[in-house]
Scaffold this motif. Structure first.
Motif, PDB file in Angstrom:
ATOM      1  N   GLY A  11     -95.787 -68.754  17.865  1.00 56.84           N
ATOM      2  CA  GLY A  11     -94.382 -68.364  17.918  1.00 56.84           C
ATOM      3  C   GLY A  11     -93.429 -69.352  17.283  1.00 56.84           C
ATOM      4  N   GLN A  12     -93.893 -70.573  17.017  1.00 56.02           N
ATOM      5  CA  GLN A  12     -93.045 -71.561  16.367  1.00 56.02           C
ATOM      6  C   GLN A  12     -92.810 -71.177  14.904  1.00 56.02           C
ATOM      7  OE1 GLN A  12     -93.751 -75.844  17.107  1.00 56.02           O
ATOM      8  NE2 GLN A  12     -95.458 -75.201  18.397  1.00 56.02           N
ATOM      9  N   THR A  13     -91.729 -71.653  14.372  1.00 60.15           N
ATOM     10  CA  THR A  13     -91.435 -71.440  12.955  1.00 60.15           C
ATOM     11  C   THR A  13     -91.175 -72.777  12.277  1.00 60.15           C
ATOM     12  OG1 THR A  13     -89.071 -71.120  13.403  1.00 60.15           O
ATOM     13  CG2 THR A  13     -90.453 -69.142  13.308  1.00 60.15           C
ATOM     14  N   ILE A  14     -91.568 -72.858  11.021  1.00 56.30           N
ATOM     15  CA  ILE A  14     -91.325 -74.057  10.218  1.00 56.30           C
ATOM     16  C   ILE A  14     -90.539 -73.641   8.985  1.00 56.30           C
ATOM     17  CG2 ILE A  14     -92.367 -75.917   8.867  1.00 56.30           C
ATOM     18  CD1 ILE A  14     -94.823 -75.736  10.658  1.00 56.30           C
ATOM     19  N   PRO A  15     -89.301 -74.102   8.849  1.00 53.21           N
ATOM     20  CA  PRO A  15     -88.542 -73.788   7.637  1.00 53.21           C
ATOM     21  C   PRO A  15     -89.095 -74.565   6.448  1.00 53.21           C
ATOM     22  CG  PRO A  15     -87.295 -75.288   9.023  1.00 53.21           C
ATOM     23  CD  PRO A  15     -88.542 -74.930   9.789  1.00 53.21           C
ATOM     24  N   TYR A  16     -89.065 -73.961   5.288  1.00 54.70           N
ATOM     25  CA  TYR A  16     -89.500 -74.673   4.092  1.00 54.70           C
ATOM     26  C   TYR A  16     -88.770 -74.142   2.863  1.00 54.70           C
ATOM     27  CZ  TYR A  16     -92.667 -70.719   2.990  1.00 54.70           C
ATOM     28  OH  TYR A  16     -93.199 -69.492   2.696  1.00 54.70           O
ATOM     29  N   GLN A  17     -88.815 -74.919   1.800  1.00 64.47           N
ATOM     30  CA  GLN A  17     -88.224 -74.526   0.532  1.00 64.47           C
ATOM     31  C   GLN A  17     -89.355 -74.132  -0.415  1.00 64.47           C
ATOM     32  OE1 GLN A  17     -85.862 -78.139  -0.285  1.00 64.47           O
ATOM     33  NE2 GLN A  17     -84.068 -76.827  -0.176  1.00 64.47           N
ATOM     34  N   LEU A  18     -89.258 -72.959  -0.981  1.00 63.53           N
ATOM     35  CA  LEU A  18     -90.292 -72.449  -1.882  1.00 63.53           C
ATOM     36  C   LEU A  18     -89.832 -72.586  -3.324  1.00 63.53           C
ATOM     37  CD1 LEU A  18     -92.960 -70.977  -2.407  1.00 63.53           C
ATOM     38  CD2 LEU A  18     -91.735 -68.815  -2.087  1.00 63.53           C
ATOM     39  N   ASP A  19     -90.637 -73.283  -4.106  1.00 66.14           N
ATOM     40  CA  ASP A  19     -90.362 -73.493  -5.528  1.00 66.14           C
ATOM     41  C   ASP A  19     -91.440 -72.776  -6.327  1.00 66.14           C
ATOM     42  OD1 ASP A  19     -89.543 -74.405  -7.996  1.00 66.14           O
ATOM     43  OD2 ASP A  19     -90.469 -76.386  -7.766  1.00 66.14           O
TER      44      ASP A  19
END
Length: 237
Positions: A11-19
């Motif tokens: 249920g946890q989420t990890i934000p990330y930047q997609l290049d």
């Protein structure tokens, strides 16, 4: 960069930047801002999700370590410590009715202004000063290496990227992150040599690293040092 969220089974989420770029593999990088994922342009969302879930434990460990090692945000006040060319300097603010000068005197970066009680103003003046020091220094280094290589660089410009220290394109234009001027000279030299090596090899093949090694033999150690400095260099937004 595209803002994304990695949904974990618990249920946890990890934000990330997609290049998304032209490449064959998926690369993960933990920066001062968090997780950055470099992926092929045509990759399926399901395939990317599967790879990230497989790497979730590694990502969580690295993000936790980043939190432990995270440096405090920059405070634009009198007495704040800054870095310039690897040396510790002290921000010194002086009230002045008319002057808006920024001058390095010994180990003090002196800012005179009627607005020294305004952090946003002080930040803007200091960042401008760092950029003004960076460009001529970087250009000089690029010119010397270009002469050594027998290559021609068409332009040198500053970058404000959050996840890259430099770039070199097929038009032989070099862009370098202005924050590098905080780093020791040999780290600046390493990054510039890395980008200059792309003048010969626009990739990260064995041939590329051979060119880089000819320009900067101890590049692997310098790369490690730069990674350890990254959070500190990014205190300047």
């Amino acid at each position: 960069m595209i803002e994304q969220l990695l949904q974990l089974p618990d249920g946890q989420t990890i934000p990330y930047q997609l290049d998304l770029r032209v490449r064959r593999t998926i690369g993960l990088k933990i920066t001062a801002q968090g997780l950055v994922v470099h992926a092929p342009k045509r990759i399926a969302a399901s395939q990317l999700q599967q790879v990230l879930l497989q790497k979730a434990r590694w990502i969580q460990q690295k993000l936790a370590l980043r939190e432990v090692n995270q440096v405090s945000p920059m405070q634009w006040v009198d007495g704040e410590h800054l870095l310039f060319m690897g040396q510790d300097i002290v921000l010194t603010l002086q009230q002045h009715a008319t002057s808006k000068a920024v001058v390095l005197q010994g180990n003090q970066l002196l800012v005179r202004s009627p607005q020294i009680d305004q952090p946003a103003f002080v930040a803007r003046k200091v960042l401008q000063w760092f950029a003004q020091q960076a460009l001529p220094d970087f250009k000089r280094r690029v010119e010397l290496i270009a002469a050594q290589m027998g290559e021609k660089v068409t332009a040198v410009a500053l970058s404000n990227a959050r996840s890259r220290w430099g770039s070199c394109n097929s038009r032989k234009q070099i862009r370098l992150n202005w924050r590098l001027i905080q780093a020791p000279p040999h780290i600046i030299q390493y990054v510039i040599c890395h980008e200059m090596a792309h003048l010969r090899e626009m990739n990260h093949s064995a041939k590329f690293y051979a060119v880089q090694a000819s320009l900067f033999p101890n590049y692997e150690q310098a790369e490690k040092e730069l990674k350890s400095l990254s959070a500190i260099l990014h205190r300047m937004a």
